[in-house]
Design a protein around this motif. Sequence first.
Motif, PDB file in Angstrom:
ATOM      1  N   ARG A   1      46.534 -24.011  37.013  1.00  0.00           N
ATOM      2  CA  ARG A   1      47.032 -22.646  36.536  1.00  0.00           C
ATOM      3  C   ARG A   1      47.760 -22.338  35.173  1.00  0.00           C
ATOM      4  O   ARG A   1      48.289 -23.708  34.810  1.00  0.00           O
ATOM      5  N   GLY A   2      47.679 -21.407  34.693  1.00  0.00           N
ATOM      6  CA  GLY A   2      48.374 -21.204  33.513  1.00  0.00           C
ATOM      7  C   GLY A   2      49.742 -20.877  33.451  1.00  0.00           C
ATOM      8  O   GLY A   2      50.428 -20.972  34.723  1.00  0.00           O
ATOM      9  N   GLU A   3      50.249 -20.609  32.317  1.00  0.00           N
ATOM     10  CA  GLU A   3      51.933 -20.399  32.169  1.00  0.00           C
ATOM     11  C   GLU A   3      52.124 -18.957  31.645  1.00  0.00           C
ATOM     12  O   GLU A   3      51.432 -18.496  30.867  1.00  0.00           O
ATOM     13  N   GLY A   4      53.313 -18.403  32.076  1.00  0.00           N
ATOM     14  CA  GLY A   4      53.532 -17.082  31.338  1.00  0.00           C
ATOM     15  C   GLY A   4      52.710 -15.841  31.903  1.00  0.00           C
ATOM     16  O   GLY A   4      51.831 -15.980  32.490  1.00  0.00           O
ATOM     17  N   GLN A   5      53.176 -14.733  31.353  1.00  0.00           N
ATOM     18  CA  GLN A   5      52.492 -13.321  31.765  1.00  0.00           C
ATOM     19  C   GLN A   5      50.981 -13.564  31.480  1.00  0.00           C
ATOM     20  O   GLN A   5      50.024 -12.970  32.068  1.00  0.00           O
ATOM     21  N   ASN A   6      50.549 -14.155  30.393  1.00  0.00           N
ATOM     22  CA  ASN A   6      49.015 -14.110  29.966  1.00  0.00           C
ATOM     23  C   ASN A   6      48.480 -15.451  30.480  1.00  0.00           C
ATOM     24  O   ASN A   6      47.063 -15.403  30.647  1.00  0.00           O
ATOM     25  N   GLY A   7      49.023 -16.155  31.433  1.00  0.00           N
ATOM     26  CA  GLY A   7      48.271 -17.454  32.155  1.00  0.00           C
ATOM     27  C   GLY A   7      47.546 -18.312  31.249  1.00  0.00           C
ATOM     28  O   GLY A   7      46.645 -19.097  31.595  1.00  0.00           O
ATOM     29  N   ALA A   8      48.166 -18.632  29.822  1.00  0.00           N
ATOM     30  CA  ALA A   8      47.385 -19.577  29.045  1.00  0.00           C
ATOM     31  C   ALA A   8      47.731 -20.958  29.639  1.00  0.00           C
ATOM     32  O   ALA A   8      49.048 -21.259  30.050  1.00  0.00           O
ATOM     33  N   VAL A   9      46.526 -21.742  29.789  1.00  0.00           N
ATOM     34  CA  VAL A   9      46.698 -22.873  30.490  1.00  0.00           C
ATOM     35  C   VAL A   9      47.107 -23.824  29.429  1.00  0.00           C
ATOM     36  O   VAL A   9      46.878 -23.901  28.127  1.00  0.00           O
ATOM     37  N   ILE A  10      48.220 -24.588  29.345  1.00  0.00           N
ATOM     38  CA  ILE A  10      48.781 -25.821  28.613  1.00  0.00           C
ATOM     39  C   ILE A  10      48.402 -26.929  29.030  1.00  0.00           C
ATOM     40  O   ILE A  10      48.269 -27.549  30.172  1.00  0.00           O
ATOM     41  N   GLY A  11      48.204 -27.813  27.974  1.00  0.00           N
ATOM     42  CA  GLY A  11      47.604 -29.212  28.187  1.00  0.00           C
ATOM     43  C   GLY A  11      46.443 -29.310  28.452  1.00  0.00           C
ATOM     44  O   GLY A  11      45.433 -28.379  27.930  1.00  0.00           O
TER      45      GLY A  11
END
Length: 183
Positions: free
Chosen positions: A161-171
Motif C-alpha cells: 500500500r501507498g501513503e497519503g491521499q494520493n497513495g504514492a508507494v514509498i520505498g
Amino acid sequence: MHKFLSAAALSILAAPALATGLTIEVAGEANGTVQIDLFEDVAPGHVEQITALAEEGAYDGVVFHRVIDGFMAQTGDVEFGKMGGDMRRAGMGGSDRPDLQAEFSDIPFQRGVVGMARAQNPDSANSQFFIMFAPGEFLNGQYTVVGEVTDGMDVVDQIKRGEGQNGAVIGQPDVMQSVTVTD
C-alpha cells in the motif's frame, strides 16, 4: 458467399474472437500470479493497446506506483514506472502510442475490475491501468473498464500500500515482473 473467399475462410471469419487475457507475475510484498480476462467486446481499442504493449514486453518490470487501501492498485507507467527508475515520476508517463478515446460502458467498478487510468481528459488513457480492491461506483461511466481479475485476487490484496491521499508507494514498490498475453 463472398466471391473471393472460400466457405472455409468465411467460417473462420464468422467464428467468435478468441478471449484475450493477461497473466501478470507480481513480486515484492505480493508474490504470485494474477490472471485478467480482457473485455475486447467492451473496450476493443484499449484491449488492443494493452495487449500490444504486453506483447512488446513494455509492462515487464513496471511497478505498482499508486496503491490506495480499500480502493485500487495502479500500475502500467511504461515510461517512468520501470523498476530502478526515478519513482518520483512514476505515474506521469505513458507509452509512445497515441492516447485512447474513452470506451465507457455500463459495467460497474466492483472488486477485481480492471480500469484504465487517465488524466482529467476522458480521452487521455494510454498505458496505465488499475485493479479495484473494493467497489468504486463513483468511477462508473467515468473510466473505461477493460477487464476483470479471474484468478489471483489474493495476490492483488497483498500489493504494498501507498501513503497519503494520493497513495504514492514509498520505498520498494511491488512490480509486475512479467506480463504476457493469453488466449
